[in-house]
Design a protein around this motif. Structure first.
Motif, PDB file in Angstrom:
ATOM      1  N   GLN A   1      36.001   2.865 -12.752  1.00  0.00           N
ATOM      2  CA  GLN A   1      35.011   3.542 -13.179  1.00  0.00           C
ATOM      3  C   GLN A   1      33.725   2.889 -12.654  1.00  0.00           C
ATOM      4  O   GLN A   1      32.797   3.798 -12.073  1.00  0.00           O
ATOM      5  CB  GLN A   1      34.797   3.781 -14.701  1.00  0.00           C
ATOM      6  N   PHE A   2      33.354   1.784 -12.552  1.00  0.00           N
ATOM      7  CA  PHE A   2      32.481   1.149 -11.830  1.00  0.00           C
ATOM      8  C   PHE A   2      32.477   1.442 -10.243  1.00  0.00           C
ATOM      9  O   PHE A   2      31.533   1.686  -9.606  1.00  0.00           O
ATOM     10  CB  PHE A   2      32.372  -0.521 -12.006  1.00  0.00           C
ATOM     11  N   GLU A   3      33.705   1.402  -9.649  1.00  0.00           N
ATOM     12  CA  GLU A   3      33.850   1.780  -8.107  1.00  0.00           C
ATOM     13  C   GLU A   3      33.380   3.271  -8.050  1.00  0.00           C
ATOM     14  O   GLU A   3      32.804   3.375  -7.045  1.00  0.00           O
ATOM     15  CB  GLU A   3      35.212   1.505  -7.972  1.00  0.00           C
ATOM     16  N   GLU A   4      33.530   4.063  -8.960  1.00  0.00           N
ATOM     17  CA  GLU A   4      33.389   5.408  -8.768  1.00  0.00           C
ATOM     18  C   GLU A   4      31.720   5.604  -8.699  1.00  0.00           C
ATOM     19  O   GLU A   4      31.020   6.164  -8.078  1.00  0.00           O
ATOM     20  CB  GLU A   4      33.859   6.319  -9.955  1.00  0.00           C
ATOM     21  N   LEU A   5      31.290   4.872  -9.700  1.00  0.00           N
ATOM     22  CA  LEU A   5      29.897   4.656  -9.919  1.00  0.00           C
ATOM     23  C   LEU A   5      29.095   4.517  -8.461  1.00  0.00           C
ATOM     24  O   LEU A   5      27.830   4.878  -7.995  1.00  0.00           O
ATOM     25  CB  LEU A   5      29.087   3.807 -10.925  1.00  0.00           C
ATOM     26  N   ILE A   6      29.643   3.212  -8.078  1.00  0.00           N
ATOM     27  CA  ILE A   6      29.026   2.736  -6.820  1.00  0.00           C
ATOM     28  C   ILE A   6      29.232   3.479  -5.752  1.00  0.00           C
ATOM     29  O   ILE A   6      28.371   3.908  -4.893  1.00  0.00           O
ATOM     30  CB  ILE A   6      29.632   1.299  -6.520  1.00  0.00           C
ATOM     31  N   SER A   7      30.624   4.203  -5.506  1.00  0.00           N
ATOM     32  CA  SER A   7      30.694   4.979  -4.482  1.00  0.00           C
ATOM     33  C   SER A   7      29.992   6.490  -4.542  1.00  0.00           C
ATOM     34  O   SER A   7      29.710   7.094  -3.168  1.00  0.00           O
ATOM     35  CB  SER A   7      32.054   5.522  -4.237  1.00  0.00           C
ATOM     36  N   GLU A   8      29.475   7.052  -5.807  1.00  0.00           N
ATOM     37  CA  GLU A   8      28.910   8.084  -5.688  1.00  0.00           C
ATOM     38  C   GLU A   8      27.647   8.247  -6.059  1.00  0.00           C
ATOM     39  O   GLU A   8      26.983   9.214  -6.116  1.00  0.00           O
ATOM     40  CB  GLU A   8      29.834   8.985  -7.017  1.00  0.00           C
ATOM     41  N   THR A   9      26.834   7.014  -5.918  1.00  0.00           N
ATOM     42  CA  THR A   9      25.473   6.862  -5.966  1.00  0.00           C
ATOM     43  C   THR A   9      24.825   6.142  -4.905  1.00  0.00           C
ATOM     44  O   THR A   9      25.595   5.438  -4.408  1.00  0.00           O
ATOM     45  CB  THR A   9      24.975   6.449  -7.581  1.00  0.00           C
ATOM     46  N   SER A  10      23.343   6.129  -4.817  1.00  0.00           N
ATOM     47  CA  SER A  10      22.927   5.270  -4.235  1.00  0.00           C
ATOM     48  C   SER A  10      22.039   3.968  -5.051  1.00  0.00           C
ATOM     49  O   SER A  10      21.765   4.508  -5.923  1.00  0.00           O
ATOM     50  CB  SER A  10      21.698   5.921  -3.172  1.00  0.00           C
ATOM     51  N   GLN A  11      22.243   2.788  -4.572  1.00  0.00           N
ATOM     52  CA  GLN A  11      21.654   1.676  -5.180  1.00  0.00           C
ATOM     53  C   GLN A  11      20.280   1.151  -4.560  1.00  0.00           C
ATOM     54  O   GLN A  11      20.417   1.230  -3.288  1.00  0.00           O
ATOM     55  CB  GLN A  11      22.708   0.473  -5.040  1.00  0.00           C
ATOM     56  N   SER A  12      19.589   0.748  -5.418  1.00  0.00           N
ATOM     57  CA  SER A  12      18.212   0.106  -4.991  1.00  0.00           C
ATOM     58  C   SER A  12      17.836  -1.025  -6.044  1.00  0.00           C
ATOM     59  O   SER A  12      17.776  -0.588  -7.298  1.00  0.00           O
ATOM     60  CB  SER A  12      17.269   1.200  -4.710  1.00  0.00           C
ATOM     61  N   TRP A  13      17.414  -1.797  -5.659  1.00  0.00           N
ATOM     62  CA  TRP A  13      16.771  -2.833  -6.392  1.00  0.00           C
ATOM     63  C   TRP A  13      15.382  -2.579  -6.894  1.00  0.00           C
ATOM     64  O   TRP A  13      14.479  -2.077  -5.948  1.00  0.00           O
ATOM     65  CB  TRP A  13      16.801  -4.314  -5.614  1.00  0.00           C
ATOM     66  N   THR A  14      15.053  -2.515  -8.116  1.00  0.00           N
ATOM     67  CA  THR A  14      13.678  -2.085  -8.528  1.00  0.00           C
ATOM     68  C   THR A  14      13.114  -2.701  -9.786  1.00  0.00           C
ATOM     69  O   THR A  14      14.059  -3.799 -10.173  1.00  0.00           O
ATOM     70  CB  THR A  14      13.796  -0.545  -8.628  1.00  0.00           C
ATOM     71  N   GLN A  15      12.198  -2.084 -10.152  1.00  0.00           N
ATOM     72  CA  GLN A  15      11.626  -3.128 -11.462  1.00  0.00           C
ATOM     73  C   GLN A  15      11.213  -1.654 -12.529  1.00  0.00           C
ATOM     74  O   GLN A  15      10.729  -0.847 -12.227  1.00  0.00           O
ATOM     75  CB  GLN A  15      10.382  -3.789 -11.416  1.00  0.00           C
ATOM     76  N   ILE A  16      11.764  -1.974 -13.761  1.00  0.00           N
ATOM     77  CA  ILE A  16      11.308  -1.084 -14.858  1.00  0.00           C
ATOM     78  C   ILE A  16      10.668  -1.934 -15.941  1.00  0.00           C
ATOM     79  O   ILE A  16      11.369  -2.777 -16.477  1.00  0.00           O
ATOM     80  CB  ILE A  16      12.376  -0.028 -15.387  1.00  0.00           C
ATOM     81  N   ASP A  17       9.452  -1.746 -16.315  1.00  0.00           N
ATOM     82  CA  ASP A  17       8.978  -2.453 -17.425  1.00  0.00           C
ATOM     83  C   ASP A  17       8.722  -4.016 -17.134  1.00  0.00           C
ATOM     84  O   ASP A  17       8.896  -4.668 -18.146  1.00  0.00           O
ATOM     85  CB  ASP A  17       9.718  -2.083 -19.003  1.00  0.00           C
ATOM     86  N   GLY A  18       8.553  -4.014 -16.082  1.00  0.00           N
ATOM     87  CA  GLY A  18       8.278  -5.644 -15.571  1.00  0.00           C
ATOM     88  C   GLY A  18       9.883  -6.240 -15.275  1.00  0.00           C
ATOM     89  O   GLY A  18       9.795  -7.584 -15.093  1.00  0.00           O
ATOM     90  N   VAL A  19      10.892  -5.582 -15.566  1.00  0.00           N
ATOM     91  CA  VAL A  19      12.283  -6.170 -15.758  1.00  0.00           C
ATOM     92  C   VAL A  19      12.935  -5.835 -14.357  1.00  0.00           C
ATOM     93  O   VAL A  19      13.159  -4.592 -14.115  1.00  0.00           O
ATOM     94  CB  VAL A  19      13.243  -5.609 -16.886  1.00  0.00           C
ATOM     95  N   ASN A  20      13.510  -6.773 -13.681  1.00  0.00           N
ATOM     96  CA  ASN A  20      14.407  -6.542 -12.270  1.00  0.00           C
ATOM     97  C   ASN A  20      15.596  -5.744 -12.711  1.00  0.00           C
ATOM     98  O   ASN A  20      16.124  -6.131 -13.449  1.00  0.00           O
ATOM     99  CB  ASN A  20      14.481  -7.776 -11.369  1.00  0.00           C
ATOM    100  N   GLY A  21      16.119  -4.903 -11.733  1.00  0.00           N
ATOM    101  CA  GLY A  21      17.396  -4.532 -12.141  1.00  0.00           C
ATOM    102  C   GLY A  21      17.861  -3.525 -10.905  1.00  0.00           C
ATOM    103  O   GLY A  21      17.208  -3.692  -9.998  1.00  0.00           O
ATOM    104  N   MET A  22      19.025  -3.071 -11.020  1.00  0.00           N
ATOM    105  CA  MET A  22      19.377  -1.991 -10.037  1.00  0.00           C
ATOM    106  C   MET A  22      19.487  -0.638 -10.550  1.00  0.00           C
ATOM    107  O   MET A  22      20.040  -0.304 -11.659  1.00  0.00           O
ATOM    108  CB  MET A  22      20.850  -2.469  -9.588  1.00  0.00           C
ATOM    109  N   ARG A  23      18.929   0.323  -9.855  1.00  0.00           N
ATOM    110  CA  ARG A  23      18.907   1.746  -9.716  1.00  0.00           C
ATOM    111  C   ARG A  23      20.229   2.366  -9.284  1.00  0.00           C
ATOM    112  O   ARG A  23      20.380   1.954  -8.068  1.00  0.00           O
ATOM    113  CB  ARG A  23      17.622   2.375  -9.601  1.00  0.00           C
TER     114      ARG A  23
END
Length: 259
Positions: free
Chosen positions: A82-104
């Motif tokens: 299921q994680f592999e499907e999430l990766i293959s079916e979306t684009s990923q970018s490193w970003t920040q929300i509320d000052g917290v780093n993470g991946m969108r």
């Protein structure tokens, strides 16, 4: 008597409104990314109050799914597939929300989820005791419920600012505490109406894989032995596949089929 009736009516209306609000709140915690499997992804980590909150840290117990225990039988810890499907079916970018780093993870339908960079905790033995130390500061680590090839180990998803794509590793279940991003399967628009997966059967009918007992609209995913997706969609459209051994993912339960 009128006072009692009014009181009962008030209580009925109150609990009806409370029930609707609770159900709406629960459904709002999941995001439709338009994935072929129909899987819905949680908008926040298990135990978190917002998308940027790390939430709880959990030891992996293969016998007890913490997401199911906490959110109900229709929710679960994601599998590696299921994680592999999430990766293959979306684009990923490193970003920040509320000052917290993470991946969108941005889907083609415009919806997205944010996984904060919640580094895992690893047990460090010290004499007769020990402590839980942060492992790979600045990275994000998330359990899958898929066991690895080693006893007492499970796969996990990891990502950081330098990696182009999230990647997988495995860690010992009782020596690591990681975060969990829950998922839920959808039947139509209602995630609370899922059937008992143990009553769903997968068979071969006239040379074609057939899934029996699955409601209309619920997708399945079929993999070959190399882990390559050969079909993803509703069972009614499964094509005729070549001879071989296939793994059919039906609502996170795996079925082996020989053609």
């Amino acid at each position: 008597m009128k006072i009692i009736r009014c009181l009962i009516l008030t209580l009925v209306v109150y609990f009806a409104i409370f029930s609707i609000q609770a159900q709406t709140s629960r459904i709002d915690k999941f995001v439709d990314l338009g994935l072929p499997s129909g899987l819905l992804w949680g908008s926040a980590n298990l135990g978190a109050e917002s998308s940027s909150d790390f939430g709880g840290y959990y030891i992996m117990n293969p016998e007890v799914d913490m997401a199911t225990e906490t959110l109900g039988e229709n929710c679960s810890t994601p599998t590696r597939i299921q994680f592999e499907e999430l990766i293959s079916e979306t684009s990923q970018s490193w970003t920040q929300i509320d000052g917290v780093n993470g991946m969108r993870f941005l889907a083609s339908n415009g919806n997205s989820i944010f996984l904060p960079a919640a580094a895992g905790l690893c047990w460090a033995s010290q004499g007769d005791g020990g402590s839980w130390d942060i492992n790979n500061v600045g990275s994000g680590s998330y359990w899958t419920k898929t066991r690895s090839d080693y006893d007492d180990y499970s796969y996990f998803l990891e990502f950081d600012e330098d990696a182009d794509k999230p990647f997988f590793g495995d860690r010992r279940n009782d020596r690591n505490k990681l975060t969990i991003r829950p998922v839920a399967m959808r039947v139509g628009a209602d995630i609370d109406g899922l059937p008992d997966v143990d009553r769903i059967t997968v068979d071969v009918v006239n040379g074609v894989i057939s899934v029996i007992g699955l409601p209309l609209g619920v997708a399945v995913t079929i993999f070959d032995l190399n882990g390559v997706i050969v079909y993803s969609g509703i069972p009614q459209n499964i094509p005729s596949l070549g001879n071989g051994i296939y793994i059919v993912d039906v609502m996170s339960k795996m079925h082996k089929v020989i053609l």
